[in-house]
Design an enzyme around this catalytic site. Structure first.
Site, PDB file in Angstrom:
ATOM      1  N   LYS A 139      -6.308  27.537  16.925  1.00 62.62           N
ATOM      2  CA  LYS A 139      -5.578  27.344  18.190  1.00 62.62           C
ATOM      3  C   LYS A 139      -4.997  28.659  18.686  1.00 62.62           C
ATOM      4  O   LYS A 139      -4.945  28.911  19.893  1.00 62.62           O
ATOM      5  CB  LYS A 139      -4.464  26.306  18.004  1.00 62.62           C
ATOM      6  CG  LYS A 139      -4.949  24.921  17.605  1.00 62.62           C
ATOM      7  CD  LYS A 139      -3.788  23.953  17.467  1.00 62.62           C
ATOM      8  CE  LYS A 139      -4.215  22.642  16.835  1.00 62.62           C
ATOM      9  NZ  LYS A 139      -4.652  22.795  15.424  1.00 62.62           N
ATOM     10  N   CYS A 186      -1.986  16.163  13.498  1.00 62.80           N
ATOM     11  CA  CYS A 186      -3.276  15.497  13.277  1.00 62.80           C
ATOM     12  C   CYS A 186      -3.009  14.222  12.475  1.00 62.80           C
ATOM     13  O   CYS A 186      -3.595  13.994  11.428  1.00 62.80           O
ATOM     14  CB  CYS A 186      -4.266  16.420  12.566  1.00 62.80           C
ATOM     15  SG  CYS A 186      -3.605  17.270  11.120  1.00 62.80           S
ATOM     16  N   ASP A 240       2.472  23.031  16.162  1.00 67.60           N
ATOM     17  CA  ASP A 240       1.467  22.211  15.483  1.00 67.60           C
ATOM     18  C   ASP A 240       1.965  22.027  14.050  1.00 67.60           C
ATOM     19  O   ASP A 240       1.561  22.728  13.135  1.00 67.60           O
ATOM     20  CB  ASP A 240       0.108  22.906  15.512  1.00 67.60           C
ATOM     21  CG  ASP A 240      -1.003  22.034  14.960  1.00 67.60           C
ATOM     22  OD1 ASP A 240      -1.029  20.842  15.278  1.00 67.60           O
ATOM     23  OD2 ASP A 240      -1.837  22.553  14.201  1.00 67.60           O
ATOM     24  N   ASP A 270       9.195  31.051   7.395  1.00 61.43           N
ATOM     25  CA  ASP A 270       9.395  29.610   7.461  1.00 61.43           C
ATOM     26  C   ASP A 270       9.737  29.261   8.908  1.00 61.43           C
ATOM     27  O   ASP A 270      10.702  29.786   9.477  1.00 61.43           O
ATOM     28  CB  ASP A 270      10.543  29.217   6.530  1.00 61.43           C
ATOM     29  CG  ASP A 270      10.804  27.721   6.512  1.00 61.43           C
ATOM     30  OD1 ASP A 270      10.188  26.997   7.315  1.00 61.43           O
ATOM     31  OD2 ASP A 270      11.630  27.283   5.693  1.00 61.43           O
ATOM     32  N   GLY A 281      -5.500  29.574  12.405  1.00 62.24           N
ATOM     33  CA  GLY A 281      -5.582  30.375  13.609  1.00 62.24           C
ATOM     34  C   GLY A 281      -6.574  29.957  14.666  1.00 62.24           C
ATOM     35  O   GLY A 281      -6.784  30.689  15.622  1.00 62.24           O
ATOM     36  N   ASP A 289       3.173  31.801  10.179  1.00 60.49           N
ATOM     37  CA  ASP A 289       2.934  30.745   9.193  1.00 60.49           C
ATOM     38  C   ASP A 289       3.735  31.057   7.940  1.00 60.49           C
ATOM     39  O   ASP A 289       3.950  32.226   7.595  1.00 60.49           O
ATOM     40  CB  ASP A 289       1.457  30.613   8.850  1.00 60.49           C
ATOM     41  CG  ASP A 289       1.141  29.249   8.253  1.00 60.49           C
ATOM     42  OD1 ASP A 289       0.925  28.296   9.031  1.00 60.49           O
ATOM     43  OD2 ASP A 289       1.135  29.132   7.016  1.00 60.49           O
ATOM     44  N   CYS A 303       3.382  27.366  13.607  1.00 63.13           N
ATOM     45  CA  CYS A 303       2.663  27.024  12.363  1.00 63.13           C
ATOM     46  C   CYS A 303       1.176  27.282  12.626  1.00 63.13           C
ATOM     47  O   CYS A 303       0.399  26.359  12.802  1.00 63.13           O
ATOM     48  CB  CYS A 303       2.919  25.573  11.971  1.00 63.13           C
ATOM     49  SG  CYS A 303       4.667  25.119  11.869  1.00 63.13           S
ATOM     50  N   ALA A 304       0.802  28.549  12.647  1.00 64.17           N
ATOM     51  CA  ALA A 304      -0.450  28.964  13.282  1.00 64.17           C
ATOM     52  C   ALA A 304      -1.677  28.924  12.385  1.00 64.17           C
ATOM     53  O   ALA A 304      -2.786  28.728  12.871  1.00 64.17           O
ATOM     54  CB  ALA A 304      -0.286  30.369  13.852  1.00 64.17           C
TER      55      ALA A 304
END
Length: 780
Positions: free
Chosen positions: A265, A398, A345, A317, A263, A290, A259-260
């Site tokens: 990370k 997060c 993430d 997905d 970008g 993503d 799940c980039a």
């Protein structure tokens, strides 16, 4: 249509737009945004009941999350000039901030002259623009209906964060508001994040008012924006830097970021992959995925700054990411592609971002975590399926919520029946303050009902309150304390959760093992000691793929007998060892392509084997651009973006130049040969017309380091020019001791025929012999 006509049309459109904007502002003046009230009784009661911090810390925690978040940035460690750039930042900017107050300079005329349009933007907000989109917040109804990651919650949020800091209303007692009090407060010096390796990450606490009234801050802000665009600095929230650090990345690793977007990370992972600057095309690679098509293009912009040929961006997905294959180059057999490192993430409620995304205060509810729990489990499960035995997966959110964090990890460990375990990271990043994973918590529904166990949940609520959301009696044996939770008041950061998992055997529900050829790479064997097999990833349930957004053209790699390659190879004297089948174009139409890109062998391997499975967004780096001229023997010139990737293979059309030449070429549009140093003039005269590579070895006396600077250009009849983007020009000039703000490297000067101010000897550490009289350079 000529260039002059195009410029005229652009100016007319700008003028018309300005008239419309002025009319709109007169008829309907914009009202200022109201400050967000940083209070939510449900949020406060929920986390006080959960006990995410001790009772003695609760007031400190609550006070901290109500303050705006400091901005943070890191210097790109994989760049050869990283140490020199860090020294420049500390001596040219940070040293001045240690004694400067925020009252502003007395000479207001100088302040008004040098003030730029960017001065009205909050440094803290601007530095967070990229990372703001990193909040993977999902609404309750949207998450339950789509079960996939969505766009950032902050995309449509007004700049309430900056406004609150400027007005000092909601965070009057906070550090950021205090910094904005220009009458009495002294500017806080930047803080080095001690837990980040080599001192390359820093945190800033300045408000909008401070920037407007302090000349040093304006220059710092302009500098950070410029260096960020050139890829030498990345603006990123401090806690967001932690997951890639715990992945223990090596240059030969195959890495997946599930799940980039946007970008930040992923870019950090690519930095670590290229840690050895002597190897521009390492064996490993990074695939960033993503589900949101638009956010994938945010990632393209973020990653392109690093100019890496070892990345690929795809649009799927994450819960149904297809199984990939690759060709074993030694045996020629096709094998399942399993990754050495995976970053999950996952989409989350985002309440750890309260400090930079104050809208969460208004929208937060306990039902968000319940709706996302299933999605997070499925993303983690798919990540583990695609992870090789002996590989490492980092799970992060997060969010403070244990239902999104410890509950997901505990459920997956039990589901995998010993195939995975939590890694003890307590010895890594010793200066990072962290809290251990929670062993007990309760579940609260959106109606306010509390449950301590699944047995207490009524039948009519068991369809969405699941057993996996509750803690069990064996939490101690699962080593759940090895998870880490970052809480804001410990080190003045945002909130974050990280868990590091290692796969020790195949998963119970995966298909039988498939033997690996004995000729597997030594690096892979080193990564999986004693292992002679890998798992074949279980293919997710078959479902018709629906593509959203723009459908990119496929990649077309050069064939061995490509008709364009011989002339390019001969002109630039490419080594025979360079595999030109790594070059690619994005269209098969036409004989001559506008741009040619290069990717690493490993990326080409993946792309060629999975053309029908994956929706590609972007890969490779531009290395050649068509530039036809009747007097030139080659129709292509080398491009700045990809020169570092192929430089070691190019032995023709190159020359060594001096510092005076660098300054002359970067501050003039088309300097005549006579303005260059004698050695460079001689080299130029020996060359035919066409593209070339210029190399300058920069020795920095302050750090005792040296780094090569490469610039692509064009040798004309009597003059030459460089094709270096604007912000990269600024970066190189800074390294050479020239202040780009004084040099005024701007295409508008050349277009309008104006002359910039002279660069004097005081502006250059070692001024060029002939001086630099005028500044009329253009961007490529």
């Amino acid at each position: 249509m000529g260039k002059a006509a195009k410029r005229k049309m652009k100016e007319q459109r700008r003028a018309k737009k300005a008239q419309i904007d002025a009319k709109y502002a007169t008829e309907r003046p914009q009202k200022p945004y109201k400050d967000t009230v940083r209070e939510n009784a449900v949020f406060e009661n929920y986390y006080k009941q959960q006990g995410i911090v001790g009772t003695d810390e609760w007031e400190d925690f609550l006070a901290c999350v109500r303050e705006p978040l400091p901005a943070a940035f890191r210097v790109t460690g994989s760049k050869s000039q990283a140490e020199q750039l860090l020294h420049l930042i500390q001596n040219n900017f940070f040293s001045q901030l240690n004694t400067t107050t925020s009252k502003g300079e007395e000479d207001t005329k100088e302040l008004a002259t040098e003030e730029t349009s960017t001065a009205s933007v909050s440094l803290s907000q601007t530095l967070q623009n990229t990372d703001l989109a990193d909040v993977k917040e999902v609404g309750v109804s949207e998450a339950s209906e789509n079960n996939e990651s969505v766009t950032a919650a902050g995309d449509a949020i007004p700049d309430t964060d900056g406004a609150a800091a400027a007005n000092g209303s909601t965070a009057a007692n906070g550090s950021m508001a205090a910094a904005g009090d220009t009458k009495s407060s002294e500017l806080k010096p930047p803080t080095c994040l001690k837990w980040y390796p080599d001192g390359l990450a820093w945190q800033l606490e300045y408000s909008r008012v401070s920037i407007r009234q302090n000349n040093t801050l304006k220059k710092l802000h302009s500098f950070l924006v410029s260096e960020s665009e050139s890829g030498n600095i990345s603006r990123q929230e401090a806690v967001s830097m932690i997951p890639p650090l715990l992945m223990d990345i090596k240059s030969h690793h195959k890495i997946l970021d599930m799940c980039a977007a946007p970008g930040s990370k992923t870019a950090q992972i690519i930095e670590y992959l290229h840690a050895d600057s002597a190897d521009p095309m390492p064996e490993g690679f990074v695939i960033g995925n993503d589900v949101d098509n638009k956010r994938c293009y945010l990632m393209v912009h973020q990653i392109k700054r690093l100019q890496s040929p070892n990345f690929m961006i795809v649009n799927h997905d994450a819960t149904r990411l297809p199984s990939l294959t690759y060709t074993n180059e030694k045996t020629g057999s096709t094998e399942p592609l399993l990754f050495d490192r995976v970053l999950c993430d996952v989409p989350c409620s985002g309440d750890g971002t309260l400090r930079k995304n104050p809208e969460v205060w208004r929208t937060w509810g306990p039902g968000h975590a319940i709706n996302l729990h299933s999605v997070q489990n499925r993303v983690l499960s798919r990540g583990l399926e695609l992870l090789a035995v002996g590989g490492r997966l980092v799970y992060s959110t997060c969010s403070f919520n244990p239902i999104e964090n410890e509950a997901v990890i505990a459920n997956m460990i039990k589901k995998c029946e010993g195939a995975i375990h939590l890694v003890d990271c307590s010895q890594q990043l010793p200066d990072l303050k962290r809290a251990s994973g929670m062993k007990s918590w309760k579940v609260q529904t959106k109606n306010g009902d509390w449950f301590s166990s699944f047995e207490e949940v009524p039948e009519n609520k068991r369809s969405w309150v699941r057993p996996s959301m509750f803690p069990t009696d064996d939490m101690e044996s699962l080593n759940i304390h090895r998870c880490m939770r970052i809480v804001p008041h410990h080190q003045n950061t945002g909130g974050f959760f990280i868990a590091v998992l290692e796969k020790t055997s195949h998963l119970p529900w995966q298909s039988p093992k498939v033997e690996v050829s004995e000729s597997s790479t030594e690096s892979a064997q080193a990564d999986q000691p004693g292992s002679t097999t890998v798992d074949k990833a279980k293919e997710p349930p078959t479902k018709k793929v629906k593509y959203a957004g723009f459908r990119e053209d496929p990649f077309f790699y050069f064939e061995a007998d490509n008709s364009q390659w011989p002339s390019i190879k001969e002109f630039y004297k490419f080594e025979d060892s360079f595999d030109h089948t790594q070059l690619m174009v994005r269209s098969k139409e036409g004989e001559k392509k506008r741009n040619i890109y290069v990717s690493s062998k490993s990326i080409k391997n993946v792309a060629k084997n999975n053309e029908s499975k994956i929706k590609y967004i972007n890969t490779g780096v531009k290395v050649l651009a068509r530039s036809e001229h009747e007097m030139c023997k080659c129709s292509y010139r080398l491009v700045q973006d990809g020169i570092s990737s192929v430089d070691q293979f190019v032995h023709g059309r190159r020359m060594n130049i001096e510092k005076a030449d660098v300054i002359e070429l970067l501050t003039q549009e088309n300097p005549f040969f006579s303005r260059l140093t004698p050695n460079t003039q001689s080299s130029m005269l020996k060359m035919d017309m066409g593209g070339l590579v210029m190399r300058y070895l920069h020795n920095d006396s302050n750090t005792g380091t040296e780094s090569p600077i490469l610039m692509t250009g064009w040798r004309g009849k009597t003059s030459c020019r460089v094709y270096v983007p604007k912000f990269e020009r600024h970066h190189i000039l800074r390294l050479c001791g020239v202040d780009p703000d004084k040099a005024l490297i701007d295409a508008e000067w050349a277009i309008k025929g104006k002359t910039g101010p002279e660069i004097t000897a005081a502006d250059v550490e070692d001024p060029p012999k002939d001086g630099v009289e005028e500044v009329t350079a253009t961007d490529s």
